[in-house]
Scaffold this motif. Structure first.
Motif, PDB file in Angstrom:
ATOM      1  N   MET B   1      -1.449  13.665   0.564  1.00  9.72           N
ATOM      2  CA  MET B   1      -0.925  12.669  -0.376  1.00  9.72           C
ATOM      3  C   MET B   1       0.410  12.105   0.114  1.00  9.72           C
ATOM      4  O   MET B   1       1.232  12.834   0.650  1.00  9.72           O
ATOM      5  CB  MET B   1      -0.733  13.305  -1.763  1.00  9.72           C
ATOM      6  CG  MET B   1      -2.002  13.409  -2.570  1.00  9.72           C
ATOM      7  SD  MET B   1      -2.692  11.788  -2.972  1.00  9.72           S
ATOM      8  CE  MET B   1      -1.591  11.222  -4.259  1.00  9.72           C
ATOM      9  N   LEU B   2       0.629  10.856  -0.112  1.00  7.07           N
ATOM     10  CA  LEU B   2       1.892  10.235   0.288  1.00  7.07           C
ATOM     11  C   LEU B   2       2.991  10.666  -0.676  1.00  7.07           C
ATOM     12  O   LEU B   2       2.772  10.723  -1.892  1.00  7.07           O
ATOM     13  CB  LEU B   2       1.757   8.710   0.261  1.00  7.07           C
ATOM     14  CG  LEU B   2       0.846   8.102   1.337  1.00  7.07           C
ATOM     15  CD1 LEU B   2       0.481   6.684   0.985  1.00  7.07           C
ATOM     16  CD2 LEU B   2       1.497   8.174   2.702  1.00  7.07           C
ATOM     17  N   SER B   3       4.169  10.985  -0.130  1.00  7.54           N
ATOM     18  CA  SER B   3       5.268  11.427  -0.980  1.00  7.54           C
ATOM     19  C   SER B   3       5.878  10.238  -1.724  1.00  7.54           C
ATOM     20  O   SER B   3       5.660   9.080  -1.356  1.00  7.54           O
ATOM     21  CB  SER B   3       6.340  12.105  -0.124  1.00  7.54           C
ATOM     22  OG  SER B   3       6.982  11.129   0.660  1.00  7.54           O
ATOM     23  N   GLU B   4       6.664  10.581  -2.733  1.00  2.47           N
ATOM     24  CA  GLU B   4       7.327   9.540  -3.520  1.00  2.47           C
ATOM     25  C   GLU B   4       8.214   8.680  -2.619  1.00  2.47           C
ATOM     26  O   GLU B   4       8.260   7.461  -2.728  1.00  2.47           O
ATOM     27  CB  GLU B   4       8.156  10.222  -4.620  1.00  2.47           C
ATOM     28  CG  GLU B   4       8.549   9.336  -5.780  1.00  2.47           C
ATOM     29  CD  GLU B   4       7.371   8.596  -6.419  1.00  2.47           C
ATOM     30  OE1 GLU B   4       7.541   7.413  -6.724  1.00  2.47           O
ATOM     31  OE2 GLU B   4       6.275   9.193  -6.583  1.00  2.47           O
ATOM     32  N   LYS B   5       8.895   9.385  -1.676  1.00  7.13           N
ATOM     33  CA  LYS B   5       9.800   8.683  -0.762  1.00  7.13           C
ATOM     34  C   LYS B   5       9.046   7.674   0.123  1.00  7.13           C
ATOM     35  O   LYS B   5       9.499   6.556   0.352  1.00  7.13           O
ATOM     36  CB  LYS B   5      10.483   9.737   0.140  1.00  7.13           C
ATOM     37  CG  LYS B   5      11.968   9.524   0.312  1.00  7.13           C
ATOM     38  CD  LYS B   5      12.545  10.689   1.089  1.00  7.13           C
ATOM     39  CE  LYS B   5      13.694  10.221   1.952  1.00  7.13           C
ATOM     40  NZ  LYS B   5      14.191  11.262   2.838  1.00  7.13           N
ATOM     41  N   SER B   6       7.866   8.095   0.581  1.00  7.18           N
ATOM     42  CA  SER B   6       7.051   7.212   1.420  1.00  7.18           C
ATOM     43  C   SER B   6       6.591   5.996   0.629  1.00  7.18           C
ATOM     44  O   SER B   6       6.582   4.875   1.139  1.00  7.18           O
ATOM     45  CB  SER B   6       5.823   7.955   1.943  1.00  7.18           C
ATOM     46  OG  SER B   6       6.214   9.063   2.711  1.00  7.18           O
ATOM     47  N   LEU B   7       6.209   6.233  -0.627  1.00  3.04           N
ATOM     48  CA  LEU B   7       5.731   5.117  -1.463  1.00  3.04           C
ATOM     49  C   LEU B   7       6.841   4.114  -1.753  1.00  3.04           C
ATOM     50  O   LEU B   7       6.592   2.907  -1.839  1.00  3.04           O
ATOM     51  CB  LEU B   7       5.124   5.653  -2.761  1.00  3.04           C
ATOM     52  CG  LEU B   7       3.758   6.335  -2.595  1.00  3.04           C
ATOM     53  CD1 LEU B   7       3.349   7.055  -3.874  1.00  3.04           C
ATOM     54  CD2 LEU B   7       2.676   5.347  -2.190  1.00  3.04           C
ATOM     55  N   ILE B   8       8.069   4.634  -1.878  1.00  8.38           N
ATOM     56  CA  ILE B   8       9.206   3.723  -2.086  1.00  8.38           C
ATOM     57  C   ILE B   8       9.406   2.856  -0.839  1.00  8.38           C
ATOM     58  O   ILE B   8       9.596   1.649  -0.923  1.00  8.38           O
ATOM     59  CB  ILE B   8      10.492   4.514  -2.435  1.00  8.38           C
ATOM     60  CG1 ILE B   8      10.354   5.122  -3.835  1.00  8.38           C
ATOM     61  CG2 ILE B   8      11.738   3.628  -2.355  1.00  8.38           C
ATOM     62  CD1 ILE B   8      11.418   6.130  -4.206  1.00  8.38           C
ATOM     63  N   PHE B   9       9.295   3.503   0.336  1.00  7.59           N
ATOM     64  CA  PHE B   9       9.416   2.745   1.592  1.00  7.59           C
ATOM     65  C   PHE B   9       8.308   1.693   1.696  1.00  7.59           C
ATOM     66  O   PHE B   9       8.547   0.552   2.086  1.00  7.59           O
ATOM     67  CB  PHE B   9       9.369   3.706   2.789  1.00  7.59           C
ATOM     68  CG  PHE B   9       9.166   3.022   4.113  1.00  7.59           C
ATOM     69  CD1 PHE B   9      10.074   2.069   4.579  1.00  7.59           C
ATOM     70  CD2 PHE B   9       8.062   3.315   4.906  1.00  7.59           C
ATOM     71  CE1 PHE B   9       9.870   1.425   5.804  1.00  7.59           C
ATOM     72  CE2 PHE B   9       7.856   2.677   6.125  1.00  7.59           C
ATOM     73  CZ  PHE B   9       8.767   1.731   6.566  1.00  7.59           C
ATOM     74  N   LEU B  10       7.102   2.078   1.302  1.00  8.01           N
ATOM     75  CA  LEU B  10       5.975   1.141   1.349  1.00  8.01           C
ATOM     76  C   LEU B  10       6.279  -0.100   0.505  1.00  8.01           C
ATOM     77  O   LEU B  10       6.073  -1.237   0.944  1.00  8.01           O
ATOM     78  CB  LEU B  10       4.709   1.830   0.837  1.00  8.01           C
ATOM     79  CG  LEU B  10       3.449   0.965   0.708  1.00  8.01           C
ATOM     80  CD1 LEU B  10       2.996   0.439   2.060  1.00  8.01           C
ATOM     81  CD2 LEU B  10       2.304   1.762   0.078  1.00  8.01           C
ATOM     82  N   GLU B  11       6.807   0.151  -0.687  1.00  3.38           N
ATOM     83  CA  GLU B  11       7.120  -0.963  -1.583  1.00  3.38           C
ATOM     84  C   GLU B  11       8.222  -1.849  -0.974  1.00  3.38           C
ATOM     85  O   GLU B  11       8.116  -3.079  -0.990  1.00  3.38           O
ATOM     86  CB  GLU B  11       7.553  -0.424  -2.952  1.00  3.38           C
ATOM     87  CG  GLU B  11       7.854  -1.540  -3.924  1.00  3.38           C
ATOM     88  CD  GLU B  11       7.949  -1.079  -5.377  1.00  3.38           C
ATOM     89  OE1 GLU B  11       7.687   0.111  -5.651  1.00  3.38           O
ATOM     90  OE2 GLU B  11       8.308  -1.915  -6.221  1.00  3.38           O
ATOM     91  N   GLN B  12       9.251  -1.202  -0.411  1.00  7.91           N
ATOM     92  CA  GLN B  12      10.342  -1.971   0.217  1.00  7.91           C
ATOM     93  C   GLN B  12       9.821  -2.845   1.345  1.00  7.91           C
ATOM     94  O   GLN B  12      10.192  -4.013   1.482  1.00  7.91           O
ATOM     95  CB  GLN B  12      11.394  -1.015   0.791  1.00  7.91           C
ATOM     96  CG  GLN B  12      12.291  -0.403  -0.264  1.00  7.91           C
ATOM     97  CD  GLN B  12      13.214   0.657   0.332  1.00  7.91           C
ATOM     98  OE1 GLN B  12      12.964   1.160   1.427  1.00  7.91           O
ATOM     99  NE2 GLN B  12      14.259   0.997  -0.394  1.00  7.91           N
ATOM    100  N   LEU B  13       8.934  -2.259   2.161  1.00  9.85           N
ATOM    101  CA  LEU B  13       8.395  -2.979   3.315  1.00  9.85           C
ATOM    102  C   LEU B  13       7.562  -4.181   2.853  1.00  9.85           C
ATOM    103  O   LEU B  13       7.676  -5.280   3.400  1.00  9.85           O
ATOM    104  CB  LEU B  13       7.535  -2.020   4.142  1.00  9.85           C
ATOM    105  CG  LEU B  13       7.239  -2.404   5.580  1.00  9.85           C
ATOM    106  CD1 LEU B  13       8.505  -2.447   6.418  1.00  9.85           C
ATOM    107  CD2 LEU B  13       6.253  -1.408   6.206  1.00  9.85           C
TER     108      LEU B  13
END
Lengths: 64, 357
Positions: B1-13
């Motif tokens: 599963m993708l971590s919360e931190k990764s999902l935040i980066f995904l959204e930023q990107l």
């Protein structure tokens, strides 16, 4: 994913498509393209444009 | 599963705007994120950002996800203060009218809309016809040319307004999913590998100008001179009613990353990827490649110097090159895991000669 592909594959696709079609100066066009490919096959990529220009001129003289 | 931190980066990107040739904002977000876990990060002269793990190894694996997106550029400002545009990359003109955009000016982003003559006023014969991009314009809410020229300059890049949204259980939708999702996969592989002991050098690249003809991958691959190259790019999902399965195969969102076998895919790497998927129980979808060669960064990485063992890993995508490109997070996770585990299984000195290795 790129819609056009890169330049070389685009050129080739274009020529293949035209094989089926009739257009002005078809024979002359085919001759020129043949020369272009012959030059590219021998030299490959990476030379300056002027080198290809000179080689193409020689090739076209040979082919008449 | 993708971590919360990764999902935040995904959204930023996804919320960045960077049409091909103008990827500065996207590159900065990518660079900042991967700097947290790679020893060395640099951006080259064409704008590619390269994060390096285990630099001392001579055996190099390159990962490429292109972080440019399709967009427009301002070509002329009319007397009324309207901006005429041309496309950057393969824009489908049918999807353009009614789009909200942002113009990336020197002083910041400006909101704009691409309007269209009301249907009431459109002549019968023109109804239902797509308007050529050269006949469309961006309205930035100014009253004349002079006012417009204070804000916008000829050549300013234009991108679709960010619209990243999570939908349903696993789906994500955004403009520029093609291929910031690939750059995201590259970053996450670097993050995962940074926690493990690796035998090979890994060069994770956010490439530029893919949509204009695979340009950033050409220069970055030459600079890196890798032994193995993986390009991560979106691939056509065929699970919508209007796509012909008999020419493209059966590819669905959520059923795993796409592994293709075309001239761009080295047969030895192809085998390794599939056996890793089997061993690690990762779902994959098979595809012949939508044409015999080309279309993604894989094609030019493969032809670098004396040749590179490459493979394309596709993320199934619906509505490619529209402002609402859709992917599934399960496919993204699958791609990260598959490439990470494949890299873990590579040994320095390994060769990938078809028919011999």
């Amino acid at each position: 994913m790129t819609e056009g592909g890169h330049r070389l594959s685009q050129t080739k696709t274009f020529i293949f498509m035209d094989d089926k079609e009739d257009f002005l100066y078809k024979e002359t066009t085919e001759k020129i393209i043949k020369c272009f490919y012959k030059v590219f096959d021998v030299l490959g990529s990476g030379f300056l444009e002027s080198v290809y220009e000179k080689a193409l001129l020689i090739e076209m003289k040979v082919c008449g | 599963m993708l971590s919360e931190k990764s999902l935040i980066f995904l959204e930023q990107l996804m919320k960045c705007s960077g049409p091909s040739g103008f990827e500065i904002e996207t590159a900065a977000v990518f660079r900042k994120y991967i700097s947290q876990f790679t020893a060395k990060v640099h951006t080259d002269v064409t704008g590619n950002t390269i994060g390096i793990l285990n630099e001392k190894s001579d055996f190099k694996v390159m990962l490429a996800g292109h972080y440019d997106e399709i967009g427009f550029q301002v070509v002329m400002i009319s007397d009324e203060g309207l901006l005429y545009i041309r496309n950057v990359g393969g824009i489908d003109k049918v999807t353009v009218p009614g789009t909200e955009v942002e113009i990336l000016t020197e002083k910041g982003k400006i909101h704009g809309v691409i309007g269209k003559k009301p249907i009431h006023l459109t002549e019968e014969k023109d109804r239902g016809q797509a308007v050529e991009i050269k006949n469309l314009w961006i309205d930035i809410g100014v009253e004349n040319k002079k006012e417009a020229e204070k804000i916008v300059r000829i050549g300013d890049p234009v991108a679709v307004k960010p619209n990243y949204t999570r939908m349903g259980k696993n789906r994500i939708v955004s403009k520029g999913m093609d291929d910031k999702i690939g750059a995201f996969v590259v970053a996450e592989i670097l993050r995962e590998l940074s926690t493990r002991k690796i035998n090979v050098g890994v060069y994770g690249v956010g490439t530029v100008q893919e949509e204009l003809g695979l340009r950033g991958a050409t220069t970055s691959a030459f600079g890196i001179a890798p032994n193995v190259g993986f390009a991560i790019d979106v691939g056509f999902a065929t699970d919508t009613p209007d796509i012909e399965k008999k020419t493209l195969g059966c590819i669905s969102l959520g059923k795993g990353p796409i592994l293709s076998r075309s001239a761009d895919d080295n047969p030895v790497i192809a085998k390794i990827l599939r056996s890793t998927a089997k061993k690690k129980n990762i779902k994959i979808q098979e595809k012949a490649g939508y044409r015999a060669s080309g279309g993604t960064d894989t094609a030019v990485i493969q032809l670098t110097r004396g040749g590179v063992a490459t493979s394309l890993v596709g993320i199934p995508n619906r509505y490619m090159h529209t402002p609402v490109e859709m992917c599934d997070l399960r496919d993204v996770e699958g791609a990260i895991k598959l490439i990470t585990e494949t890299i873990m299984s590579l040994k320095p000195g390994q060769t990938f000669i078809p028919g011999i290795d």
